[in-house]
Design an enzyme around this catalytic site. Structure first.
Site, PDB file in Angstrom:
ATOM      1  CG  HIS A 209      -0.093   0.130   2.576  1.00  0.00           C
ATOM      2  ND1 HIS A 209       0.609  -0.741   3.071  1.00  0.00           N
ATOM      3  CD2 HIS A 209      -0.082   1.156   3.309  1.00  0.00           C
ATOM      4  CE1 HIS A 209       1.326  -0.315   4.203  1.00  0.00           C
ATOM      5  NE2 HIS A 209       1.000   0.865   4.349  1.00  0.00           N
ATOM      6  CG  ASP A 211       1.762   5.233   4.819  1.00  0.00           C
ATOM      7  OD1 ASP A 211       1.226   4.211   4.712  1.00  0.00           O
ATOM      8  OD2 ASP A 211       2.617   5.797   5.589  1.00  0.00           O
ATOM      9  CG  HIS A 265       5.138   1.170   2.513  1.00  0.00           C
ATOM     10  ND1 HIS A 265       4.627   2.314   1.865  1.00  0.00           N
ATOM     11  CD2 HIS A 265       4.469   1.332   3.940  1.00  0.00           C
ATOM     12  CE1 HIS A 265       3.831   2.934   2.881  1.00  0.00           C
ATOM     13  NE2 HIS A 265       3.771   2.269   4.042  1.00  0.00           N
ATOM     14  NE  ARG A 275       8.301  -4.770  11.525  1.00  0.00           N
ATOM     15  CZ  ARG A 275       7.706  -3.774  11.068  1.00  0.00           C
ATOM     16  NH1 ARG A 275       6.466  -3.736  10.987  1.00  0.00           N
ATOM     17  NH2 ARG A 275       8.465  -2.676  10.752  1.00  0.00           N
TER      18      ARG A 275
END
Length: 329
Positions: A209, A211, A265, A275
């Site tokens: 995607h 941002d 990204h 994570r």
């Protein structure tokens, strides 16, 4: 009560029993890179160092759309504290996390998976809390988290505004646009957890995607998993324990008339280790009109509300965000 969202049950019900299938070799093992690293402390030195630092910020924004910053003014103590407190928050039972009363925030603050996923690769094996800056004070039951997020929000907001102003000046557009339009009432913090995933070769931690903001200020742990697509090739970002990651969002790409790049990204799921990350998003009010700062413009002008609505419609109908290409002239 179990804290883990029902990821496995969901993907099995939608895509077949993929969780029970034998895991294949990871498909997302790509070359590693170190993002451009910029020492913001140089902005406080002599004119030569000051101007060189600004040049590096603009160059990285145009060539990469991503860069890392050190000496950014956010203490390790604040970052470590938020990490500890978000771990504690995500350890809450799933049924409690889905209840908006947990953080005393509105419905939709807590999100998990991708309910709109049409294919396996559109499903995100992660959970998140989406917290508007103007509501942080409401986190009364998590006093430590509230205090830490307020400190981070102030520092991250100052950083984002400072970088935005540098980028604007580079285009000959020195203005108060970002101070006037990107207020605490429209910016937010997102805390993310990416659990260990038994089908890490079949789904993403966070799907590819861009941002939908001006700038993002990201803190990630040292597990790794963030990857970006540059020049048609996916590369993985090497974590830096001393750095924050800055990336350009769609709105800045449009506002800069394509000079600064909003790169696609993703976060790759990890088969063994969870994570954590958290990020600040510099966003305008919904009524703010995004218009390229120079002509001829490659994008038509649009409001942030219109952009958000188009993204939501595309995700609902196709499973993917189409993004800025919808607004090209």
């Amino acid at each position: 009560m179990e804290s883990e969202p029902p990821f496995g049950e969901f993907v099995n019900s939608v895509f077949g029993n993929i969780v029970e299938q034998e895991e294949t070799e990871a498909k997302f093992d790509v070359d590693e890179c170190e993002l451009p690293l910029i020492d913001l402390g140089h902005l406080n030195l002599g004119n030569l160092e000051h101007e060189e630092c600004k040049r590096k910020i603009c160059e990285a924004s145009a060539e990469w759309g991503f860069f890392q910053i050190v000496n950014h003014g956010v203490s390790k103590e604040i970052l470590s504290r938020i990490h500890r407190e978000q771990v504690e928050l995500f350890r809450q039972p799933f049924q409690i996390k889905t209840n908006e009363k947990l953080l005393n925030l509105s419905s939709g603050c807590y999100r998990w998976g991708t309910q709109t996923a049409i294919t396996q690769k559109q499903f995100a094996w992660s959970e998140a809390f989406h917290i508007p800056l103007s509501t942080i004070f409401q986190l009364s039951e998590f006093e430590g988290l509230r205090s830490s997020l307020q400190e981070f929000a102030i520092k991250a907001s100052d950083l984002a505004q400072q970088i935005a102003e540098i980028l604007a000046e580079n285009l000959g557009c020195k203005s108060t646009f970002f101070f006037k339009n990107c207020l605490p009432s429209s910016c937010y913090i997102r805390m993310n957890r990416y659990p260990a995933c038994p089908v890490s070769s079949k789904v993403f931690g966070l799907i590819p995607h861009t941002d939908s903001d001006f700038l993002t200020v990201l803190h990630q742990d040292q597990v790794g998993g963030l990857q970006l697509q540059k020049d048609g090739k996916w590369i993985r970002v090497k974590p830096n324990p001393d750095a924050l990651v800055i990336n350009i969002g769609d709105l800045f790409q449009a506002w800069s008339n394509g000079v600064y790049k909003s790169l696609e990204h993703r976060v790759v799921a990890n088969h063994e280790i969870e994570r954590f990350s958290f990020a600040y998003f510099l966003c305008p009010s919904h009524d703010t009109v995004i218009q390229s700062c120079c002509e001829p413009s490659i994008y038509r002008k649009f409001s942030f509300r219109e952009y958000r609505q188009q993204v939501e419609e595309d995700v609902k109908t196709t499973g993917d965000k189409v993004g800025l290409s919808r607004f090209r002239r």
